[in-house]
Design a protein around this motif. Structure first.
Motif, PDB file in Angstrom:
ATOM      1  N   LEU A  82      50.902  -4.404 -44.330  1.00  0.00           N
ATOM      2  CA  LEU A  82      52.121  -3.762 -43.841  1.00  0.00           C
ATOM      3  C   LEU A  82      52.521  -4.307 -42.470  1.00  0.00           C
ATOM      4  CD1 LEU A  82      54.322  -1.576 -44.000  1.00  0.00           C
ATOM      5  CD2 LEU A  82      52.670   0.029 -43.003  1.00  0.00           C
ATOM      6  N   ILE A  83      53.766  -4.769 -42.376  1.00  0.00           N
ATOM      7  CA  ILE A  83      54.377  -5.118 -41.092  1.00  0.00           C
ATOM      8  C   ILE A  83      55.405  -4.026 -40.798  1.00  0.00           C
ATOM      9  CG2 ILE A  83      55.615  -6.842 -39.743  1.00  0.00           C
ATOM     10  CD1 ILE A  83      52.959  -7.862 -40.679  1.00  0.00           C
ATOM     11  N   GLU A  84      55.118  -3.193 -39.818  1.00  0.00           N
ATOM     12  CA  GLU A  84      55.977  -2.046 -39.538  1.00  0.00           C
ATOM     13  C   GLU A  84      57.234  -2.458 -38.776  1.00  0.00           C
ATOM     14  OE1 GLU A  84      53.032   1.712 -39.243  1.00  0.00           O
ATOM     15  OE2 GLU A  84      52.695   0.177 -37.702  1.00  0.00           O
ATOM     16  N   ASN A  85      58.287  -1.681 -38.951  1.00  0.00           N
ATOM     17  CA  ASN A  85      59.569  -1.929 -38.315  1.00  0.00           C
ATOM     18  C   ASN A  85      59.685  -1.061 -37.060  1.00  0.00           C
ATOM     19  OD1 ASN A  85      62.258  -2.224 -37.565  1.00  0.00           O
ATOM     20  ND2 ASN A  85      63.001  -2.223 -39.678  1.00  0.00           N
ATOM     21  N   PRO A  86      59.635  -1.654 -35.861  1.00  0.00           N
ATOM     22  CA  PRO A  86      59.627  -0.852 -34.642  1.00  0.00           C
ATOM     23  C   PRO A  86      60.953  -0.155 -34.334  1.00  0.00           C
ATOM     24  CG  PRO A  86      59.753  -3.174 -34.092  1.00  0.00           C
ATOM     25  CD  PRO A  86      59.538  -3.093 -35.572  1.00  0.00           C
ATOM     26  N   LYS A  87      62.064  -0.705 -34.836  1.00  0.00           N
ATOM     27  CA  LYS A  87      63.372  -0.129 -34.515  1.00  0.00           C
ATOM     28  C   LYS A  87      63.954   0.719 -35.640  1.00  0.00           C
ATOM     29  CE  LYS A  87      64.827  -3.506 -31.046  1.00  0.00           C
ATOM     30  NZ  LYS A  87      65.929  -4.402 -30.585  1.00  0.00           N
ATOM     31  N   HIS A  88      63.305   0.693 -36.794  1.00  0.00           N
ATOM     32  CA  HIS A  88      63.749   1.510 -37.940  1.00  0.00           C
ATOM     33  C   HIS A  88      65.211   1.238 -38.303  1.00  0.00           C
ATOM     34  CE1 HIS A  88      59.949   3.610 -37.524  1.00  0.00           C
ATOM     35  NE2 HIS A  88      60.227   3.829 -36.248  1.00  0.00           N
ATOM     36  N   LYS A  89      65.580  -0.047 -38.252  1.00  0.00           N
ATOM     37  CA  LYS A  89      66.903  -0.470 -38.676  1.00  0.00           C
ATOM     38  C   LYS A  89      66.745  -1.585 -39.716  1.00  0.00           C
ATOM     39  CE  LYS A  89      68.572  -1.660 -34.674  1.00  0.00           C
ATOM     40  NZ  LYS A  89      69.554  -2.069 -33.617  1.00  0.00           N
TER      41      LYS A  89
ATOM     42  N   THR B 187      75.986  -8.996 -42.506  1.00  0.00           N
ATOM     43  CA  THR B 187      75.926  -9.947 -41.389  1.00  0.00           C
ATOM     44  C   THR B 187      74.790  -9.537 -40.461  1.00  0.00           C
ATOM     45  OG1 THR B 187      77.544  -8.632 -40.146  1.00  0.00           O
ATOM     46  CG2 THR B 187      78.376 -10.470 -41.483  1.00  0.00           C
ATOM     47  N   TYR B 188      74.229 -10.544 -39.778  1.00  0.00           N
ATOM     48  CA  TYR B 188      73.025 -10.291 -38.989  1.00  0.00           C
ATOM     49  C   TYR B 188      73.183 -10.815 -37.567  1.00  0.00           C
ATOM     50  CZ  TYR B 188      71.051  -9.357 -43.577  1.00  0.00           C
ATOM     51  OH  TYR B 188      70.822  -8.845 -44.816  1.00  0.00           O
ATOM     52  N   ARG B 189      72.387 -10.242 -36.673  1.00  0.00           N
ATOM     53  CA  ARG B 189      72.380 -10.673 -35.282  1.00  0.00           C
ATOM     54  C   ARG B 189      71.726 -12.050 -35.160  1.00  0.00           C
ATOM     55  NH1 ARG B 189      73.701  -6.593 -31.885  1.00  0.00           N
ATOM     56  NH2 ARG B 189      73.728  -4.485 -32.761  1.00  0.00           N
ATOM     57  N   ASN B 190      72.024 -12.748 -34.100  1.00  0.00           N
ATOM     58  CA  ASN B 190      71.471 -14.089 -33.892  1.00  0.00           C
ATOM     59  C   ASN B 190      70.053 -14.057 -33.315  1.00  0.00           C
ATOM     60  OD1 ASN B 190      73.787 -15.421 -34.815  1.00  0.00           O
ATOM     61  ND2 ASN B 190      74.782 -15.218 -32.815  1.00  0.00           N
ATOM     62  N   ASN B 191      69.762 -13.049 -32.492  1.00  0.00           N
ATOM     63  CA  ASN B 191      68.446 -13.018 -31.842  1.00  0.00           C
ATOM     64  C   ASN B 191      67.354 -12.651 -32.837  1.00  0.00           C
ATOM     65  OD1 ASN B 191      69.855 -10.466 -31.769  1.00  0.00           O
ATOM     66  ND2 ASN B 191      68.119  -9.648 -30.602  1.00  0.00           N
ATOM     67  N   LYS B 192      66.314 -13.487 -32.901  1.00  0.00           N
ATOM     68  CA  LYS B 192      65.210 -13.299 -33.837  1.00  0.00           C
ATOM     69  C   LYS B 192      64.109 -12.451 -33.201  1.00  0.00           C
ATOM     70  CE  LYS B 192      65.989 -17.620 -36.369  1.00  0.00           C
ATOM     71  NZ  LYS B 192      67.262 -17.955 -35.714  1.00  0.00           N
ATOM     72  N   ILE B 193      63.590 -11.508 -33.966  1.00  0.00           N
ATOM     73  CA  ILE B 193      62.523 -10.619 -33.520  1.00  0.00           C
ATOM     74  C   ILE B 193      61.205 -11.108 -34.125  1.00  0.00           C
ATOM     75  CG2 ILE B 193      61.712  -8.233 -33.375  1.00  0.00           C
ATOM     76  CD1 ILE B 193      64.408  -8.746 -32.011  1.00  0.00           C
ATOM     77  N   LYS B 194      60.181 -11.272 -33.294  1.00  0.00           N
ATOM     78  CA  LYS B 194      58.873 -11.717 -33.770  1.00  0.00           C
ATOM     79  C   LYS B 194      57.923 -10.522 -33.873  1.00  0.00           C
ATOM     80  CE  LYS B 194      59.263 -16.384 -31.855  1.00  0.00           C
ATOM     81  NZ  LYS B 194      58.647 -17.416 -30.991  1.00  0.00           N
ATOM     82  N   LEU B 195      57.287 -10.381 -35.041  1.00  0.00           N
ATOM     83  CA  LEU B 195      56.337  -9.299 -35.279  1.00  0.00           C
ATOM     84  C   LEU B 195      55.072  -9.883 -35.896  1.00  0.00           C
ATOM     85  CD1 LEU B 195      58.807  -6.736 -36.914  1.00  0.00           C
ATOM     86  CD2 LEU B 195      58.009  -6.718 -34.545  1.00  0.00           C
ATOM     87  N   SER B 196      53.963  -9.173 -35.755  1.00  0.00           N
ATOM     88  CA  SER B 196      52.707  -9.644 -36.356  1.00  0.00           C
ATOM     89  C   SER B 196      51.882  -8.453 -36.818  1.00  0.00           C
ATOM     90  CB  SER B 196      51.900 -10.486 -35.369  1.00  0.00           C
ATOM     91  OG  SER B 196      51.441  -9.686 -34.299  1.00  0.00           O
ATOM     92  N   SER B 197      50.864  -8.749 -37.635  1.00  0.00           N
ATOM     93  CA  SER B 197      50.011  -7.696 -38.189  1.00  0.00           C
ATOM     94  C   SER B 197      48.906  -7.265 -37.239  1.00  0.00           C
ATOM     95  CB  SER B 197      49.384  -8.167 -39.507  1.00  0.00           C
ATOM     96  OG  SER B 197      48.608  -9.335 -39.289  1.00  0.00           O
ATOM     97  N   GLY B 198      48.690  -8.001 -36.149  1.00  0.00           N
ATOM     98  CA  GLY B 198      47.609  -7.650 -35.233  1.00  0.00           C
ATOM     99  C   GLY B 198      47.533  -8.597 -34.057  1.00  0.00           C
ATOM    100  N   ASN B 199      46.393  -8.611 -33.389  1.00  0.00           N
ATOM    101  CA  ASN B 199      46.187  -9.391 -32.167  1.00  0.00           C
ATOM    102  C   ASN B 199      45.691 -10.794 -32.497  1.00  0.00           C
ATOM    103  OD1 ASN B 199      45.408 -10.427 -29.651  1.00  0.00           O
ATOM    104  ND2 ASN B 199      44.759  -8.420 -28.909  1.00  0.00           N
ATOM    105  N   ARG B 200      46.400 -11.828 -32.041  1.00  0.00           N
ATOM    106  CA  ARG B 200      46.016 -13.211 -32.338  1.00  0.00           C
ATOM    107  C   ARG B 200      44.729 -13.617 -31.614  1.00  0.00           C
ATOM    108  NH1 ARG B 200      50.126 -17.552 -30.233  1.00  0.00           N
ATOM    109  NH2 ARG B 200      48.373 -18.833 -30.924  1.00  0.00           N
ATOM    110  N   LYS B 201      44.298 -12.835 -30.606  1.00  0.00           N
ATOM    111  CA  LYS B 201      43.074 -13.159 -29.881  1.00  0.00           C
ATOM    112  C   LYS B 201      41.826 -12.683 -30.622  1.00  0.00           C
ATOM    113  CE  LYS B 201      45.254 -13.052 -25.308  1.00  0.00           C
ATOM    114  NZ  LYS B 201      45.238 -12.420 -23.955  1.00  0.00           N
ATOM    115  N   LEU B 202      42.029 -11.899 -31.676  1.00  0.00           N
ATOM    116  CA  LEU B 202      40.886 -11.363 -32.431  1.00  0.00           C
ATOM    117  C   LEU B 202      40.915 -11.859 -33.869  1.00  0.00           C
ATOM    118  CD1 LEU B 202      41.059  -7.648 -31.181  1.00  0.00           C
ATOM    119  CD2 LEU B 202      39.497  -9.432 -30.388  1.00  0.00           C
ATOM    120  N   ILE B 203      41.057 -13.177 -34.052  1.00  0.00           N
ATOM    121  CA  ILE B 203      41.163 -13.712 -35.400  1.00  0.00           C
ATOM    122  C   ILE B 203      39.845 -14.337 -35.857  1.00  0.00           C
ATOM    123  CG2 ILE B 203      43.644 -14.064 -35.352  1.00  0.00           C
ATOM    124  CD1 ILE B 203      43.213 -16.925 -34.570  1.00  0.00           C
TER     125      ILE B 203
END
Length: 303
Positions: free
Chosen positions: A146-153, A116-132
């Protein structure tokens, strides 16, 4: 002099006479045709894709008799055949049957349905959208970012968002491309490891498309404690006929910059190579595809 001539002959690779393999790639269980399977020479930048109807045509005249033909497709076991074993088969259709990875797929599905999973969605990205910036990748090449996991869960992917350059007003010749999306675990050396999902996902963005969002809510793709590799392979459509070895694929995936080397690349089913070259735009940074994801973390079990 005679010995010298023999040594020279031994150093020259034995080339396969001019010939073309043709046939169909099939599922060995259902006998259904398999589109966009990859047929390539191992460790060489030479290969083709099967068409929408599973048929293929592969000129192997530049192959060596020591080469190996590799047929691969997500969700199926690779098939490897020595080129010497198929030299006398070019006058007839040569069909390849691929064995599905049923056991592995079942394990992944069963594993994910019990969580089962939490309802709140976490947004992650590979880099800065201002430097595309746009970057064209040749057909047959795959990049894994690689998209790293900040919470290691542990968690699971919910959504994947890619951004493209609008090519509808380009004045130079471009070749429309499809993209294959894959998801990989991180192995013990930090390279892309085992597949985390066994569906063959092919997207077909239009040349004017700027955003492409893939709903992954019901796919059950795990997001590991370390993170996940997102693989993007440039697939040549049936209708594309290249006029030169130098070309631009479109729509180009927008790239961004990172301080760390987060991208790996390979040609078809060859080994992954860690991207070590700095960006031509930022000499102290690395260029990677700009990828955004949404994920949810698992709920902690209550005692």
């Amino acid at each position: 002099m005679k010995i010298f001539s023999i040594l020279i002959l031994l150093l020259i690779p034995i080339l396969v006479p001019s010939q073309t393999l043709k046939g169909v790639v099939l599922d060995s269980i259902t006998n259904k045709t398999l589109p966009y399977a990859s047929l390539a020479l191992k460790d060489k930048n030479s290969g083709v894709y099967s068409n929408e109807d599973g048929t293929y045509s592969f000129n192997i005249s530049k192959a060596s008799a020591k080469d190996t033909l590799v047929i691969s497709l997500i969700g199926y076991h690779n098939k490897k055949i020595a080129v010497t074993h198929i030299l006398d088969r070019t006058e007839e259709d040569l069909n390849f049957q691929m064995l599905p990875k049923f056991e592995t797929l079942d394990e992944v599905l069963i594993h994910n349905t019990s969580k089962t999973y939490r309802n709140n969605k976490i947004k992650l990205s590979s880099g800065n959208r201002k430097l595309i910036f746009p970057f064209s990748v040749p057909f047959g090449y795959e990049t894994a970012t690689l998209i790293e996991n900040p919470k290691h869960k542990n968690g699971k992917l919910v959504k994947l968002h890619l951004k493209f350059k609008d090519s509808s007003k380009d004045i130079y010749d471009t070749y429309q491309t499809y993209y294959r999306i894959a998801f990989y675990n991180i192995d013990s050396l930090g390279f892309p490891g085992d597949l985390l999902h066994f569906e063959n996902i092919i997207i077909k963005p239009e040349i004017h498309e700027k955003n492409y969002i893939i709903d992954l809510e019901d796919k059950g793709i795990p997001f590991t404690k370390k993170g996940i590799f997102i693989g993007i392979e440039t697939v040549k459509p049936d209708s594309v006929k290249l006029k030169s070895s130098m070309y631009v694929t479109t729509p180009s995936i927008l790239h961004t910059h990172t301080k760390h080397r987060l991208k790996y690349a390979r040609f078809r089913s060859n080994d992954w190579i860690k991207h070590s070259r700095k960006s031509v735009h930022k000499d102290k940074l690395y260029a990677v595809p700009f990828i955004k994801i949404e994920m949810v973390y698992e709920k902690e079990k209550t005692k």
